[in-house]
Design a protein around this motif. Sequence first.
Motif, PDB file in Angstrom:
ATOM      1  N   ALA A 272      31.151  46.534  36.931  1.00  0.00           N
ATOM      2  CA  ALA A 272      32.525  45.877  37.541  1.00  0.00           C
ATOM      3  C   ALA A 272      32.350  46.084  39.286  1.00  0.00           C
ATOM      4  CB  ALA A 272      33.721  45.665  37.293  1.00  0.00           C
ATOM      5  N   VAL A 273      32.700  45.168  40.074  1.00  0.00           N
ATOM      6  CA  VAL A 273      32.583  45.560  41.246  1.00  0.00           C
ATOM      7  C   VAL A 273      34.733  45.086  41.426  1.00  0.00           C
ATOM      8  CG1 VAL A 273      32.577  45.190  43.999  1.00  0.00           C
ATOM      9  CG2 VAL A 273      30.698  44.927  42.174  1.00  0.00           C
ATOM     10  N   VAL A 274      35.150  45.984  41.713  1.00  0.00           N
ATOM     11  CA  VAL A 274      36.617  45.383  41.891  1.00  0.00           C
ATOM     12  C   VAL A 274      36.936  45.381  43.239  1.00  0.00           C
ATOM     13  CG1 VAL A 274      38.898  46.381  42.389  1.00  0.00           C
ATOM     14  CG2 VAL A 274      37.840  47.591  40.822  1.00  0.00           C
ATOM     15  N   CYS A 275      37.418  43.857  43.800  1.00  0.00           N
ATOM     16  CA  CYS A 275      37.612  43.246  45.955  1.00  0.00           C
ATOM     17  C   CYS A 275      39.166  43.392  46.064  1.00  0.00           C
ATOM     18  CB  CYS A 275      37.223  41.936  45.914  1.00  0.00           C
ATOM     19  SG  CYS A 275      35.537  41.783  44.880  1.00  0.00           S
ATOM     20  N   CYS A 276      39.802  44.087  47.409  1.00  0.00           N
ATOM     21  CA  CYS A 276      40.832  44.136  47.078  1.00  0.00           C
ATOM     22  C   CYS A 276      41.221  43.407  47.901  1.00  0.00           C
ATOM     23  CB  CYS A 276      41.441  45.476  48.079  1.00  0.00           C
ATOM     24  SG  CYS A 276      40.018  45.273  49.297  1.00  0.00           S
ATOM     25  N   SER A 277      40.492  42.138  48.090  1.00  0.00           N
ATOM     26  CA  SER A 277      41.298  40.595  48.604  1.00  0.00           C
ATOM     27  C   SER A 277      40.406  39.349  47.654  1.00  0.00           C
ATOM     28  CB  SER A 277      41.562  40.361  49.987  1.00  0.00           C
ATOM     29  OG  SER A 277      39.892  40.686  49.983  1.00  0.00           O
ATOM     30  N   ARG A 278      40.716  38.372  47.980  1.00  0.00           N
ATOM     31  CA  ARG A 278      40.114  37.000  47.390  1.00  0.00           C
ATOM     32  C   ARG A 278      39.016  36.631  48.742  1.00  0.00           C
ATOM     33  NH1 ARG A 278      45.720  35.922  45.642  1.00  0.00           N
ATOM     34  NH2 ARG A 278      45.491  34.164  47.750  1.00  0.00           N
ATOM     35  N   PHE A 279      39.487  36.620  49.082  1.00  0.00           N
ATOM     36  CA  PHE A 279      38.482  36.658  50.861  1.00  0.00           C
ATOM     37  C   PHE A 279      36.914  37.613  50.282  1.00  0.00           C
ATOM     38  CE2 PHE A 279      36.680  36.951  54.576  1.00  0.00           C
ATOM     39  CZ  PHE A 279      36.007  35.944  55.384  1.00  0.00           C
ATOM     40  N   LEU A 280      37.082  39.018  50.310  1.00  0.00           N
ATOM     41  CA  LEU A 280      35.956  39.741  50.302  1.00  0.00           C
ATOM     42  C   LEU A 280      35.096  39.774  48.559  1.00  0.00           C
ATOM     43  CD1 LEU A 280      34.853  42.435  50.005  1.00  0.00           C
ATOM     44  CD2 LEU A 280      36.517  43.634  49.443  1.00  0.00           C
TER      45      LEU A 280
END
Length: 405
Positions: free
Chosen positions: A196-204
């Motif tokens: 899993a990759v946790v992204c700190c924004s929807r843009f990322l």
Amino acid sequence: MKVLIINKFLYPNGGSETYIFELGKCLARRGDEVQYFGMEHAGRLVGNAVGAYTSDMDFHGGSKLSKLTYPVRTIYSAEAREKLRLVLDDFRPDVCHLNNFNYQLTPSVILEIVRWREETGRPCRIVYTAHDYQLVCPNHMLYNPGAGTVCERCLTGRFGGCVKGRCIHGSAARSLVGAAEAAYWRGRGVYRHLDAVVCCSRFLKTKLDQNPVFADRTVAMHNFVTAPQTPPTAEKGDYVLYFGRFSAEKGIRTLLAACRALPDIPFVFAGTGPLEGELAGLPNVQNVGFQSGAALTALIAGARLSVYPSEWYENCPLSVMESQLLGTPVLGADIGGIPELIDTGSRPTGALFPPGDADALTLSLRTLWDDPARTGAMARICAERRFDTADEYVEKLMKIYTGEE
């Protein structure tokens, strides 16, 4: 649950370290076991039971011999694999949570985790928090510093543009090493092992999802904040605040152009950086230098408005979140993840302007400054704003750790 947090720096060095330290504290409060793996350093604050760490790599110092070996060691690290294996065999984690690992630890650590779980049969999840664009961009910003513009050439999976643009510290040699590192690990397919990759924004998340390796394993979760969720009862002062780094990608030159066009509006700048000298000589600009703790809180809470004029793909800037939590509306650049944090609808917590557009920024500042009733209403709405606390964030993260999300 046993969680091994992997980050190259185990001492306060930036946002990634703030994240891992608070994350570890929250997990420990839940009753989970937490250990850390990274580089040894005199300032190290956390660690593991066997005392296994990689040697410190100082790119700005060190012996001539060590500097000669850095290009190879930043791509692949046998030492990192060897030391990590000691921790894995002793701690036997359920989750390995990767953060900032490129160059000093290298993606070699992923290979060792995969090898360890295959040899032991241990169902250890590999979770990565993406604090930036490192997985798809060698300079980790999707930004060409020489041209002063955002750049998405490396999203194609070809990294020659990094060398051509000298995207890493303006150096052809360093850019070549960064491009070689990215190409090597792309070729080995190492990132397919991330669960899993946790992204700190929807843009990322949208940028990583353009690479099919990540498209089915990314999750967008805004960062938690440790600032007070209830703003202090501070009198609003007559100034606009910028706090952060004084650098080109942060939009400092665009902001200074607006300051020159608005001589009647007082601006306070709190921070430091390579463009600090350009603040001098402007009568309506006060540079108070780097601030932290209670002094910074008071500055933010007392501002009529804060401005965040960044010109690169920011993800989840804490400055924007902290301003609103402290009752201060934000005028932010409409770029990256910034618009996700500023409500401009029926209950606005700020406003947006096109990044790099000094005229638009000037107009927005003038409009907001001349309408204190409007900014006052925004401040009251900000007082009701909430973001996840660290504990709330960890509750969501546990679903990723267990594979439920």
